[in-house]
Design a protein around this motif. Structure first.
Motif: not given
Length: 211
Positions: A26-38
């Motif tokens: 979906g919109p989540l890319h592995f390697g994102m930070s927690a803030d990027e996930v939010r």
């Protein structure tokens, strides 16, 4: 409800997330930070921040929901705050799809037969971890099960490329300990739950399962 593609859903209005193996879901890319996930999930409620591993306290998880107090997605971060694992709640999580096959909220036997048929040959193959949970290391996917109001349904657990090696191995793979707990795909050593009744774990005294 069941569509022509064979997907099931226990709750209307759940988002459909396409799995791009080892890269994103979906919109989540592995390697994102927690803030990027939010930022990638502005509509989600952050329900819980928890320790995901008894022996590695800097590995943590965020429990997110699309409605207040209703868990839908579990995201896991390593010691340098990078997203390495995502799990979809069987009853309320996004409808994760792989090559047109829906992975979330399915009857385990039906999904297992389909996955085995699709991946029994070629570059990828289905393997089973020590406790009998199936998955595909080359896709970074493990299929777990979860008790829901509609029975035992599937819960996909997904990891990125850097963490996919032996991901189906619940002893040596990267998937956090908390994701292996509870209902198991099949009976293992006489029990379909982990830890089995009467089993004494070696977890540090300060750690308890988050869900």
């Amino acid at each position: 409800m069941v569509s022509e593609a064979g997907e099931t859903s226990t709750e209307p209005g759940r988002p459909v997330w396409l799995l791009n193996p080892l890269e994103s879901v979906g919109p989540l890319h592995f390697g994102m930070s927690a803030d990027e996930v939010r930022a990638a999930l502005p509509e989600a409620f952050e329900l819980k921040h928890f320790s995901a591993e008894p022996f590695f306290p800097d590995i943590y998880g965020l429990q997110l929901g699309f409605r207040p107090a209703v868990p839908a997605v579990y995201t896991y971060f390593n010691r340098v705050d990078r997203l390495f694992c995502v799990a979809a709640d069987a009853a309320h999580g996004p409808r994760v799809t792989l090559d047109g096959l829906e992975l979330t909220g399915r009857e385990p036997a039906m999904l297992e037969d389909t996955v085995l048929g699709l991946y029994s040959s070629g570059a990828h193959s289905v393997s089973y971890g020590p406790r009998g949970n199936p998955g595909i290391n080359g896709v970074g996917m493990v299929l777990r099960v979860q008790d829901t109001a509609n029975g035992v349904l599937t819960r996909p657990v997904l990891v990125g490329r850097d963490w996919a090696d032996r991901c189906t191995d619940d002893w040596e793979g990267a998937i956090p300990e908390c994701e292996w707990l509870g209902r198991q795909w099949r009976v293992h050593n006489g029990s379909d739950v982990w830890p089995p009744p009467g089993h004494v774990t070696k977890w540090p005294s300060g750690w308890t399962p988050p869900f």
